[in-house]
Design an enzyme around this catalytic site. Sequence first.
Site, PDB file in Angstrom:
ATOM      1  CG  HIS A 131       0.135   6.211  -0.639  1.00 15.77           C
ATOM      2  ND1 HIS A 131      -0.843   6.987  -1.206  1.00 15.77           N
ATOM      3  CD2 HIS A 131      -0.474   5.514   0.364  1.00 15.77           C
ATOM      4  CE1 HIS A 131      -2.008   6.771  -0.565  1.00 15.77           C
ATOM      5  NE2 HIS A 131      -1.805   5.880   0.385  1.00 15.77           N
ATOM      6  CG  HIS A 138      -1.882   1.090   1.341  1.00 20.48           C
ATOM      7  ND1 HIS A 138      -3.186   0.976   0.912  1.00 20.48           N
ATOM      8  CD2 HIS A 138      -1.755   2.345   1.826  1.00 20.48           C
ATOM      9  CE1 HIS A 138      -3.810   2.130   1.122  1.00 20.48           C
ATOM     10  NE2 HIS A 138      -2.953   2.984   1.683  1.00 20.48           N
ATOM     11  CD  GLU A 139       1.442   3.532   3.701  1.00 18.49           C
ATOM     12  OE1 GLU A 139       1.606   4.616   3.104  1.00 18.49           O
ATOM     13  OE2 GLU A 139       0.398   3.255   4.327  1.00 18.49           O
ATOM     14  CD  GLU A 165      -6.125   5.208   0.282  1.00 23.23           C
ATOM     15  OE1 GLU A 165      -5.205   6.010   0.571  1.00 23.23           O
ATOM     16  OE2 GLU A 165      -6.338   4.164   0.930  1.00 23.23           O
TER      17      GLU A 165
END
Lengths: 503, 503
Positions: B270, B266-267, B296
């Site tokens: 980003h 997830h990170e 997101e």
Amino acid sequence: MNAAADLAELKQRLQIISDLHGARAVLSWDQQTYMPPGGAAARGRQLALLSGLEHGRITDPEIGRLLDALTPWAETQDSDSDAAALIRVARRDYDRAARVPNAFVQRLSEHTAKTYHAWESARPANDFAAVRPLLETTVAMSRELAGFYPGYAHPYDPLIDHAEDGMTVATVRKLFAELRAGLVPLIDAIRRRPQLDDRCLSGNFPESAQRAFGERVARGFGYDFERGRQDKTAHPFMIKLGRGDVRITTRYREDDLSDGLFSTMHETGHAMYEQGVADTLDGTPLFGGTTAGVHESQSRLWENLVGRSRAFWRHWYARLQDTFPDALRSVHVDTFYRAINKVAPSLIRTDADEVTYNLHVMLRFDLELALLEGTLSVADLPEAWRSRTRDDLGVEAPADRIGALQAVHWYGGIVGGAFQSYTLGNIMSAQFFAAARRDIPDLDDQIGAAQFTPLRGWLTERIYRHGRKFTAPEIVERATGEPLSIAPYLAYLNGKYGELYGL
Amino acid sequence: MNAAADLAELKQRLQIISDLHGARAVLSWDQQTYMPPGGAAARGRQLALLSGLEHGRITDPEIGRLLDALTPWAETQDSDSDAAALIRVARRDYDRAARVPNAFVQRLSEHTAKTYHAWESARPANDFAAVRPLLETTVAMSRELAGFYPGYAHPYDPLIDHAEDGMTVATVRKLFAELRAGLVPLIDAIRRRPQLDDRCLSGNFPESAQRAFGERVARGFGYDFERGRQDKTAHPFMIKLGRGDVRITTRYREDDLSDGLFSTMHETGHAMYEQGVADTLDGTPLFGGTTAGVHESQSRLWENLVGRSRAFWRHWYARLQDTFPDALRSVHVDTFYRAINKVAPSLIRTDADEVTYNLHVMLRFDLELALLEGTLSVADLPEAWRSRTRDDLGVEAPADRIGALQAVHWYGGIVGGAFQSYTLGNIMSAQFFAAARRDIPDLDDQIGAAQFTPLRGWLTERIYRHGRKFTAPEIVERATGEPLSIAPYLAYLNGKYGELYGL
């Protein structure tokens, strides 16, 4: 009335300067610990921006006005009071900073960044010629900087004075000459004796175990990890990021025990000084160690007077053996004690033993004075370094990489003012320790029992808590009852090494 | 002539704002990773100082003057050009910031710090009453903030608009209603089927191995560790410290494989977005992801559309088994694939599966709108949270700790404007992925072969490199050729979970 308002206004301005300085320290710490390579350019810009903002605040004429207004009031205060010291030190800082034109600060900062960058590749490449023109400019700019401060006896006194309030070229030269006269015979005597064996310090010392042991010792000394931490860097250092946040760094060699161990003790000494400054001074220029020399006296005291003492290892050696059983199980504590105190002239200052260390400092001090006075040209520096190393230490520097390119100070700052403090620190460390021993008669037994609270308490009371309230000569006089003297240091070295080498 | 000088002046000012912002990010990163506890108070002061300096520069009327002068010139430029976008976005930022009085910014910042501090102890103590009066003030101040921006259709449109340019309460409500109508039948159908077995994700997964595997995947996706790094924090996040320095953090549970693994992906999503912004935009407000929702969409795309796909594990599952042989040796890849996609209504948004996740977001969005509109009182919030959780998710929140005290957003900022972007991100992630698949016909085979360059290249070309040049609706239209639509997202969920649950 007026004074109270002016003081409040001044303190608010000093708080902002202190916070800008702390923010810059965070950026600098990260730059040297965890920043990925890609971040270098942006970080350089962020650091320059904060530096400029801080300089602008420091030299804001409004601070000068407030100090002018507060000086008469401060003179009515007890000169030992925080308030009087605050005005005194803030005045000194302001006058120093305000004398240098912003354009010069900017030009010097750009030149220094360029020189440091060039040195970073010139040193491994052993290419003195690549930095020679840059170093010539540095010498010229160092002279220019000194020129902003007229009225000193020697033109380079201001450069020394900035690191060590009240010290002059003449004082340092005299002290160094006396010290040299004491050291040379000791080194000669040692040279005629059989060499000590330090092979037990080489072997296999896993990094994680070195780290754990080093942190145990640091904690044992009294370094507070709730208000600090330790990380790894190429070159060990101590840095204060703000009240309650004083960090150290170290490095490890897995084939050598002493580098990581003693550099941890060294940085711990610096850090305990900063952790020991009274919190009531926070947010003012008084909230930090007083001079580079007094700072160094604390790193060297904990590293050498404590960490390389026989008493210290009485308790800690069994713990060290438990940490590295394979390497040390069959090594007697006396063998270990002799190994960590072996005297052998070498080429690198930071690796030098206690006895020859100061010759490295004197060499650099004399060469930089000669550069500044114009009796030595930058072009002749490498040969001057080699010949002086040969004369003083009896060893031959095989390359400029570990000769004239060794000292980062000249390539990351100005020439002049940095080196004397290393030896002043050594001198003071012994004088402080002798005074502590006089006041704490069973000091050696306490150290032998790993009880450091009384020593740290003595240092905190006499030195740490005062921050920058007093100059180095003042703090020496207050803490020891005597003016600065080389006698305790020579007595310490002669006693310790006389016994070790059977002189 | 004049325009060139004004533009240079504007850019110089924007560069300083960007560097102050980066410096603040360094302090904030350190605060959450390595700062010792004792440093908290000083760090708070340093952060507030930098924040104030940054705000002062952002709202400097000189920026307004430069923008006024440059607007006519910008209108003669191609509206897709960097220059036109710069003036457009800088104008939007300036107008937003300049409308809010400094005194309010200061008051809100102090209130937020106090509320966050209270929440940090109230949450573990399950003590909603302790934060109730603070949250009441937050709601009042959020209304006050929205009031600085008159002329919107719904009074809370500006709060949403700040996170998602051009989005309104009405648009989001309509989108959410449509999505809800598609999700509820899917969740009901899944509920009637036998549950998937995810026991293989529990066991013993040593942290160091999790870390090594996670970094291998991040590197595989294309995250550049020369321009980034990963550290551990209580709550994972991505942060940009400056050009070439975009970091991620994660956390690990040694008894659970999925938390660390998917939060790393997830990170990484980003971070790759930030790393992919064109370097030519550095130093301007264009140098970053465009909106919270588009950001997101990238974290969710890499975490879910890639990381929870069958194709992804074709290559990577054998590596995962090699990393955790004891736990996974006898677990078939299909079993693992089903385990990481198990749908089960739960109480914590950040732990929720892909299907029920959006119900958590809608619940928060509706409750905060009700708080702002005054149809729900803060006193009634805990019960409203419980009852809505019961109705929507069919589970009972046993304590406010995982109910109304769960959402850090309300206790660390304003109420309003944060939650819609999580679901908008999900919707966009599927629309972007569908468009990428159309343009790269063998996309699944590439992912199955651990070839992510074409996908990352597509995303960089269509989304990443533009930074903030375009709004979310514009970037969706440009990247996919269609306006924002929930159809691709529902098609993705129905297809994937229809197959998984045999619907």
